[in-house]
Scaffold this active site. Structure first.
Site, PDB file in Angstrom:
ATOM      1  N   LEU A 216      -1.618  -2.534  -3.872  1.00  0.00           N
ATOM      2  CA  LEU A 216      -1.755  -1.562  -2.785  1.00  0.00           C
ATOM      3  C   LEU A 216      -1.165  -2.083  -1.481  1.00  0.00           C
ATOM      4  CD1 LEU A 216      -5.330  -0.090  -3.386  1.00  0.00           C
ATOM      5  CD2 LEU A 216      -3.125   1.002  -3.783  1.00  0.00           C
ATOM      6  N   CYS A 217      -1.229  -3.409  -1.271  1.00  0.00           N
ATOM      7  CA  CYS A 217      -0.673  -3.963  -0.028  1.00  0.00           C
ATOM      8  C   CYS A 217       0.839  -3.739   0.032  1.00  0.00           C
ATOM      9  CB  CYS A 217      -1.007  -5.443   0.100  1.00  0.00           C
ATOM     10  SG  CYS A 217      -0.440  -6.459  -1.282  1.00  0.00           S
ATOM     11  N   THR A 218       1.501  -3.832  -1.138  1.00  0.00           N
ATOM     12  CA  THR A 218       2.944  -3.579  -1.181  1.00  0.00           C
ATOM     13  C   THR A 218       3.230  -2.112  -0.871  1.00  0.00           C
ATOM     14  OG1 THR A 218       3.287  -5.318  -2.819  1.00  0.00           O
ATOM     15  CG2 THR A 218       4.998  -3.633  -2.645  1.00  0.00           C
ATOM     16  N   GLU A 221       2.432  -1.533   3.012  1.00  0.00           N
ATOM     17  CA  GLU A 221       3.087  -2.291   4.079  1.00  0.00           C
ATOM     18  C   GLU A 221       4.560  -2.591   3.828  1.00  0.00           C
ATOM     19  OE1 GLU A 221       0.753  -5.789   4.581  1.00  0.00           O
ATOM     20  OE2 GLU A 221      -1.128  -4.689   4.843  1.00  0.00           O
TER      21      GLU A 221
END
Length: 455
Positions: A216-218, A221
């Protein structure tokens, strides 16, 4: 001399069936022990065998055509999708003016127009919408699906009909054969599933690679690909904008919204390649299909169906794989059935007190470590003990919730029940059907069994 552009005359009826009749009327060394060669065998198959085809997409269209041309005259096809313009390059039964129409209805109509004498009944609905008795009428179920969840559901339905004798051997009259086909680009498989004898879908579900998941961070962001942008719109943006509203991958408006948001995200990060078809593929985990692969796998599946009903040759044992990526490679692997399988085995054993009510039993299913099933409906020998839906059946069976299940099972010390509801699978709630053996504590017959109290 005929013009090279002139169309070939369609085959006459005797010519069309010549090779099939020859196959079914000749003895041989590779035939099944039950094979009885006869010139009239094709007519018998056409008159008495009913086949269900699940899926009317790329593989399903080929299956309907091949089965109709293999002597099967009583076919049903079920599919919940409508025709999209992106289907036309490989789903050969559809035309541009069919866009928006139900796949099952159009596919059935086209095959019946081309193959005289065949009757195909279309069902434009979800597979879960059909009662179990609907599936019971068919001698063979042929799968042309692109969904693991749908395969798992049909597998559980077919295995639910299976009964075992006192020696825990399958009762042959209750075996519902399945032929499962699948394609992925230049690769495909065809397998025969004989519940209780060969591995069912759940026995070797590990054969299917896990779905690709992105951190999810990829997505939030540092997106780097078109797929990242699409998954951002799907997994993050949708919930931000539509709080509490579930996303429906089969709703065209929902899919269009995801596509639009993914485009905005891609433009913001200078990423190209976001298209509507790619959006559908990423969200629904659709693998690009190739028409020639569908044709090859369909031919293998139709042949296996013919073998099962006629015995004209031994069935494949039991998993055929095809790879046309570099040259042509075909291999048959014999997988071993999992004797402890929760789906095709005799059934998960549940031990109860004779005073346990149906409501308490349903609550137990939610907490049982092997089941974890919520919103369960319960049936026994075709009778509805409790149904969650539709509302009219829920009201009719609600009174049973307070009755001891021992009474509902007519005082049997050991009984088989079927439960359907929502269960966990790979972190998602999916429709599930399970067969359970219910034994009651303290009864003489139950005490002879090696039972363990359910947690």
């Amino acid at each position: 001399m005929a013009s090279p552009d002139a169309e070939a005359a369609p085959p006459t009826e005797p010519e069309r069936w010549r090779d099939l009749d020859m196959l079914l009327s000749r003895p041989g060394n590779l035939v099944h022990s039950t094979f009885d060669p006869s010139p009239g065998l094709r007519d018998l198959i056409g008159s008495f065998v009913e086949v269900l085809v699940v899926g009317a997409g790329g593989l399903g269209c080929e299956l309907l055509k091949d089965l109709a041309l293999s002597g099967f005259k009583n076919l049903h096809v079920i599919d919940m999708d409508t025709i999209d313009v992106s289907n036309l390059n490989r789903q050969f039964l559809f035309r541009i003016h069919d866009v928006g129409k139900p796949k099952a209805e159009v596919a059935a109509k086209r095959v019946m127009e081309r193959v005289s004498g065949v009757n195909i009944v279309p069902h434009f609905c979800r597979i879960e919408d059909k009662e179990l008795d609907f599936y019971k009428q068919f001698q063979i179920i042929v799968l042309g699906l692109d969904s693991i969840e749908a395969r798992s559901y049909i597998n559980s339905v077919a295995c639910g009909f299976l009964e075992y004798d006192s020696d825990e051997k399958p009762v042959q009259e209750t075996v519902k054969p399945m032929v499962d086909g699948g394609t992925e680009g230049f690769k495909g498989h065809a397998r025969v599933i004989m519940p209780g004898t060969t591995p069912c879908f759940e026995c070797n579900i590990w054969l299917f690679p896990p779905q690709v998941k992105f951190p999810l961070c990829t997505l939030a962001e540092t997106p780097r690909t078109a797929a990242h942008c699409i998954e951002y719109a799907h997994l993050i943006k949708w919930d931000e904008v539509h709080s509490g509203k579930p996303f429906d991958a089969d709703d065209a408006e929902h899919m269009q919204w995801i596509y639009s948001e993914a485009l905005k995200r891609a433009e913001l990060f200078g990423i190209s390649g976001v298209t509507y078809s790619l959006t559908q593929g990423v969200v629904k985990n659709i693998i690009p299909a190739i028409a020639s692969t569908n044709a090859i796998i369909s031919a293998a599946c139709a042949l296996e169906a013919l073998k099962l009903v006629s015995g004209c040759s031994r069935s494949v044992s039991n998993y055929l794989t095809y790879n046309g990526l570099e040259g042509t490679h075909i291999k048959v692997t014999e997988f071993v059935r999992d004797t402890d399988c929760l789906v095709c085995g005799p059934g998960t054993l549940i031990e109860l007190d004779t005073t346990s009510t149906l409501s308490e039993f349903i609550k137990m299913l939610e907490e049982h470590p092997k089941l974890l099933m919520s919103k369960a409906s319960v049936t026994h020998e075709g009778n509805n003990l409790y149904m969650q839906a539709p509302e009219v059946l829920e009201q009719m069976t609600r009174q049973n919730l307070s009755i001891p299940i021992f009474e509902l099972l007519k005082g049997a010390s050991l009984a088989t029940v079927h439960v359907s509801g929502m269960a966990e699978s790979n972190g998602k709630k999916v429709s599930s059907l399970r067969k359970l053996r219910v034994a009651f504590k303290g009864l003489e017959e139950a005490s002879k069994m090696d039972t363990t109290e359910s947690s």
